[in-house]
Design a protein around this motif. Structure first.
Motif, PDB file in Angstrom:
ATOM      1  N   GLY A 207      33.644  35.670  33.761  1.00  0.00           N
ATOM      2  CA  GLY A 207      35.045  35.481  34.101  1.00  0.00           C
ATOM      3  C   GLY A 207      35.640  36.707  34.761  1.00  0.00           C
ATOM      4  O   GLY A 207      35.002  37.761  34.829  1.00  0.00           O
TER       5      GLY A 207
ATOM      6  N   LYS B  64      38.847  37.681  33.796  1.00  0.00           N
ATOM      7  CA  LYS B  64      39.791  38.249  32.837  1.00  0.00           C
ATOM      8  C   LYS B  64      39.125  39.425  32.134  1.00  0.00           C
ATOM      9  O   LYS B  64      37.904  39.472  31.993  1.00  0.00           O
ATOM     10  CB  LYS B  64      40.217  37.202  31.809  1.00  0.00           C
ATOM     11  CG  LYS B  64      40.920  35.981  32.404  1.00  0.00           C
ATOM     12  CD  LYS B  64      42.247  36.339  33.041  1.00  0.00           C
ATOM     13  CE  LYS B  64      42.966  35.106  33.573  1.00  0.00           C
ATOM     14  NZ  LYS B  64      44.221  35.435  34.256  1.00  0.00           N
TER      15      LYS B  64
ATOM     16  N   GLU C 220      38.001  40.398  40.072  1.00  0.00           N
ATOM     17  CA  GLU C 220      38.389  39.142  40.706  1.00  0.00           C
ATOM     18  C   GLU C 220      38.054  39.101  42.197  1.00  0.00           C
ATOM     19  O   GLU C 220      37.682  38.060  42.727  1.00  0.00           O
ATOM     20  CB  GLU C 220      39.885  38.902  40.504  1.00  0.00           C
ATOM     21  CG  GLU C 220      40.334  37.527  40.943  1.00  0.00           C
ATOM     22  CD  GLU C 220      41.742  37.182  40.502  1.00  0.00           C
ATOM     23  OE1 GLU C 220      42.321  36.234  41.069  1.00  0.00           O
ATOM     24  OE2 GLU C 220      42.267  37.860  39.592  1.00  0.00           O
TER      25      GLU C 220
ATOM     26  N   GLU D 149      33.963  35.481  42.895  1.00  0.00           N
ATOM     27  CA  GLU D 149      33.494  34.214  43.466  1.00  0.00           C
ATOM     28  C   GLU D 149      32.141  34.372  44.161  1.00  0.00           C
ATOM     29  O   GLU D 149      31.220  33.575  43.940  1.00  0.00           O
ATOM     30  CB  GLU D 149      34.523  33.649  44.441  1.00  0.00           C
ATOM     31  CG  GLU D 149      34.171  32.251  44.959  1.00  0.00           C
ATOM     32  CD  GLU D 149      35.248  31.674  45.854  1.00  0.00           C
ATOM     33  OE1 GLU D 149      35.199  30.455  46.120  1.00  0.00           O
ATOM     34  OE2 GLU D 149      36.134  32.434  46.303  1.00  0.00           O
TER      35      GLU D 149
ATOM     36  N   MET E  81      34.555  30.886  34.465  1.00  0.00           N
ATOM     37  CA  MET E  81      35.986  30.725  34.684  1.00  0.00           C
ATOM     38  C   MET E  81      36.246  30.525  36.176  1.00  0.00           C
ATOM     39  O   MET E  81      35.585  31.152  37.011  1.00  0.00           O
ATOM     40  CB  MET E  81      36.691  31.993  34.192  1.00  0.00           C
ATOM     41  CG  MET E  81      38.173  31.979  34.171  1.00  0.00           C
ATOM     42  SD  MET E  81      38.797  33.614  33.617  1.00  0.00           S
ATOM     43  CE  MET E  81      38.156  33.693  31.946  1.00  0.00           C
ATOM     44  N   LEU E  82      37.181  29.656  36.505  1.00  0.00           N
ATOM     45  CA  LEU E  82      37.599  29.464  37.890  1.00  0.00           C
ATOM     46  C   LEU E  82      39.110  29.308  37.954  1.00  0.00           C
ATOM     47  O   LEU E  82      39.749  28.986  36.945  1.00  0.00           O
ATOM     48  CB  LEU E  82      36.950  28.216  38.496  1.00  0.00           C
ATOM     49  CG  LEU E  82      35.454  28.265  38.840  1.00  0.00           C
ATOM     50  CD1 LEU E  82      34.996  26.903  39.335  1.00  0.00           C
ATOM     51  CD2 LEU E  82      35.137  29.342  39.866  1.00  0.00           C
ATOM     52  N   LYS E  83      39.663  29.523  39.135  1.00  0.00           N
ATOM     53  CA  LYS E  83      41.080  29.249  39.372  1.00  0.00           C
ATOM     54  C   LYS E  83      41.218  27.799  39.820  1.00  0.00           C
ATOM     55  O   LYS E  83      40.275  27.202  40.341  1.00  0.00           O
ATOM     56  CB  LYS E  83      41.628  30.190  40.447  1.00  0.00           C
ATOM     57  CG  LYS E  83      41.595  31.652  40.048  1.00  0.00           C
ATOM     58  CD  LYS E  83      42.316  32.527  41.045  1.00  0.00           C
ATOM     59  CE  LYS E  83      41.572  32.639  42.356  1.00  0.00           C
ATOM     60  NZ  LYS E  83      42.229  33.578  43.297  1.00  0.00           N
ATOM     61  N   ASP E  84      42.411  27.236  39.656  1.00  0.00           N
ATOM     62  CA  ASP E  84      42.626  25.845  40.059  1.00  0.00           C
ATOM     63  C   ASP E  84      42.354  25.629  41.543  1.00  0.00           C
ATOM     64  O   ASP E  84      41.942  24.549  41.962  1.00  0.00           O
ATOM     65  CB  ASP E  84      44.046  25.385  39.696  1.00  0.00           C
ATOM     66  CG  ASP E  84      45.139  26.226  40.346  1.00  0.00           C
ATOM     67  OD1 ASP E  84      44.828  27.309  40.876  1.00  0.00           O
ATOM     68  OD2 ASP E  84      46.308  25.808  40.330  1.00  0.00           O
TER      69      ASP E  84
ATOM     70  N   ARG F 150      50.276  26.873  38.190  1.00  0.00           N
ATOM     71  CA  ARG F 150      48.906  27.271  38.520  1.00  0.00           C
ATOM     72  C   ARG F 150      48.167  27.543  37.217  1.00  0.00           C
ATOM     73  O   ARG F 150      48.765  27.931  36.212  1.00  0.00           O
ATOM     74  CB  ARG F 150      48.902  28.538  39.387  1.00  0.00           C
ATOM     75  CG  ARG F 150      49.613  28.414  40.730  1.00  0.00           C
ATOM     76  CD  ARG F 150      48.944  27.431  41.661  1.00  0.00           C
ATOM     77  NE  ARG F 150      47.577  27.788  41.995  1.00  0.00           N
ATOM     78  CZ  ARG F 150      47.222  28.534  43.051  1.00  0.00           C
ATOM     79  NH1 ARG F 150      48.158  29.025  43.854  1.00  0.00           N
ATOM     80  NH2 ARG F 150      45.951  28.777  43.304  1.00  0.00           N
TER      81      ARG F 150
ATOM     82  N   ASP G 240      44.073  28.732  35.325  1.00  0.00           N
ATOM     83  CA  ASP G 240      42.651  29.043  35.333  1.00  0.00           C
ATOM     84  C   ASP G 240      41.994  28.150  34.289  1.00  0.00           C
ATOM     85  O   ASP G 240      42.649  27.697  33.343  1.00  0.00           O
ATOM     86  CB  ASP G 240      42.398  30.514  34.969  1.00  0.00           C
ATOM     87  CG  ASP G 240      42.999  31.476  35.975  1.00  0.00           C
ATOM     88  OD1 ASP G 240      43.230  31.060  37.133  1.00  0.00           O
ATOM     89  OD2 ASP G 240      43.243  32.644  35.614  1.00  0.00           O
TER      90      ASP G 240
END
Length: 441
Positions: A38, A40, A69, A73, A90-93, A329, A331
């Motif tokens: 992730g 975070k 961050e 990706e 973990m991913l962002k929307d 938004r 995660d």
């Protein structure tokens, strides 16, 4: 008699083992070594992922890897391509559509109790509507589980408001326009001496895509039709006029006209331009009276200027609107399709996004909830987050095909409208085509 008693005992034992007699079947203890990646901080995630109060997951050991961050990706995708990726990530929307083929959908419940499955109906009843976009497929598959839902709100400088004799922050966009005009000071040659509101541009406005998105939603429009999926940013709606007639309007056109007006020197609410510094930094420095941001911006603002006297108000709405529309938004955690421990990994993310573990995560992260049963605005809710808690249920979101490309498309829309070289219809038609191209990839 003895033979009959033996048969009853055997049948009773089988019923216990099968779970047909509720409460008597021994709960299975899941065991596995899982890896989670992730963006975070490890400090935040350490206590969160070590929770094992549910006996069913007591045998699961999770190793967390924090990745910056900016690099996350590309490192994740390369690792998955090489078969060395994590079980959970973990991913962002905004990354759902782009990486959907890498996610293992949660097992669907078949009506029996399961620690590693969830039904679509249960997901809808557990998490707020804004998280359904992207995570809940049309066929009922669940691609991941959200950690939080952060919404846009209005940050305002109390000292500037007091000096302008404005007693309360604006609740509607009409009030926002008046406040921006009142607190902006423009020199005779058109320079902005003091800014009433930071809006209207792209490069120096934090969250400009999100702001434009919610303005489109509030105007009655949508951006992507998830079911097809296809772009509907240039789709018109019928609107009743004051004289009783009905005409077709383009919500995106209305929203963008309003947004860009703040950077138009010909407008009375002119309060921002390309020459201004980043909007968050300007707010921190006291150079703009109003800033639109997320709850995640609070610690940043406090760290940069601990003495700034600011307040947070709900995101403005259209005057007379029957329904509040906000923007969120999030995660989320997902299980990799390549994981060798899919069931165990799914059981684990179901547990740590359940009520009590998730409440601990929200407390430590300072973010608002995505879970419906954690939305309260009572004395237990941190004061600075009450506005955000109060907006979770009315928040909307949209399926973002590719965050980097969406940035370029929206930037082009705003800059093209400001330049007035092309008509709004030409600009939005072009944007509509570019969005559809992204959705076909």
């Amino acid at each position: 008699m003895m033979f009959g008693g033996l048969i009853i005992l055997v049948l009773f034992t089988l019923l216990i083992l099968s779970g047909a007699i509720p409460g008597l079947k021994k709960k299975e203890v899941l065991r596995a070594n899982l890896e989670m990646w992730g963006f975070k901080s490890e400090a935040l995630m350490k206590d969160f992922i070590s929770r094992k109060q549910d006996p069913a997951i007591a045998g699961i050991i999770v190793k967390y890897r924090e990745i910056q961050e900016e690099q996350y990706e590309s490192i994740l995708i390369n690792a998955l391509a090489e078969g060395t990726g994590p079980d959970i990530f973990m991913l962002k929307d905004s990354q759902i559509f782009k990486h959907k083929n890498k996610l293992e959908p949660l097992k669907k419940t078949d009506g029996t109790e399961s620690v590693s499955a969830m039904s679509a109906e249960n997901f809808k009843n557990t998490f707020v509507d804004a998280t359904h976009t992207g995570l809940l497929e049309n066929n009922g598959e669940i691609l991941g589980l959200p950690l939080f839902l952060d919404t846009l709100a209005l940050f305002y400088n109390k000292d500037t408001f007091n000096s302008a004799n404005i007693p309360n922050p604006p609740q509607t966009w009409d009030e926002f326009l008046i406040a921006a005009e009142t607190m902006s000071k423009i020199s005779p040659i058109g320079d902005i001496i003091e800014s009433g509101a930071a809006l209207g541009e792209t490069l120096n406005i934090e969250h400009f895509i999100d702001i434009i998105s919610v303005l489109i939603f509030q105007s009655g429009g949508e951006i992507i039709d998830q079911e097809k999926p296809e772009s509907v940013i240039y789709k018109g709606i019928t609107e009743k006029q004051k004289d009783g007639t009905v005409r077709t309007v383009i919500p995106a056109e209305k929203a963008l006209s309003f947004y860009t007006s703040f950077a138009n020197p010909q407008k009375e609410n002119y309060s921002w331009n390309k020459g201004k510094q980043n909007s968050l930094n300007a707010f921190v420095a006291g150079d703009t009276a109003m800033y639109i941001g997320f709850a995640k911006d609070i610690p940043v603002i406090k760290a940069k200027n601990p003495h700034l006297n600011f307040g947070i108000a709900p995101f403005p709405q259209l005057k007379g609107a029957k329904t509040k529309i906000n923007y969120g938004r999030f995660d989320f955690l997902a299980v990799s399709r390549l994981s060798q421990n899919k069931d165990t990994a799914q059981a684990y993310i179901l547990y740590i996004t359940s009520k009590e573990p998730n409440a601990d995560y929200l407390l430590k992260s300072g973010l608002p909830p995505a879970r419906r049963d954690l939305i309260t605005t009572d004395s237990k809710t941190p004061a600075e987050l009450r506005v955000f808690y109060g907006q979770s249920l009315s928040a909307k979101s949209w399926l973002i095909p590719d965050e980097n490309q969406i940035y370029l498309i929206f930037k082009d829309i705003v800059e093209s409208l400001s330049s007035k070289i092309f008509s709004p219809s030409t600009i939005l038609t072009r944007a509509n085509d570019r969005l559809n191209q992204l959705l076909k990839k």
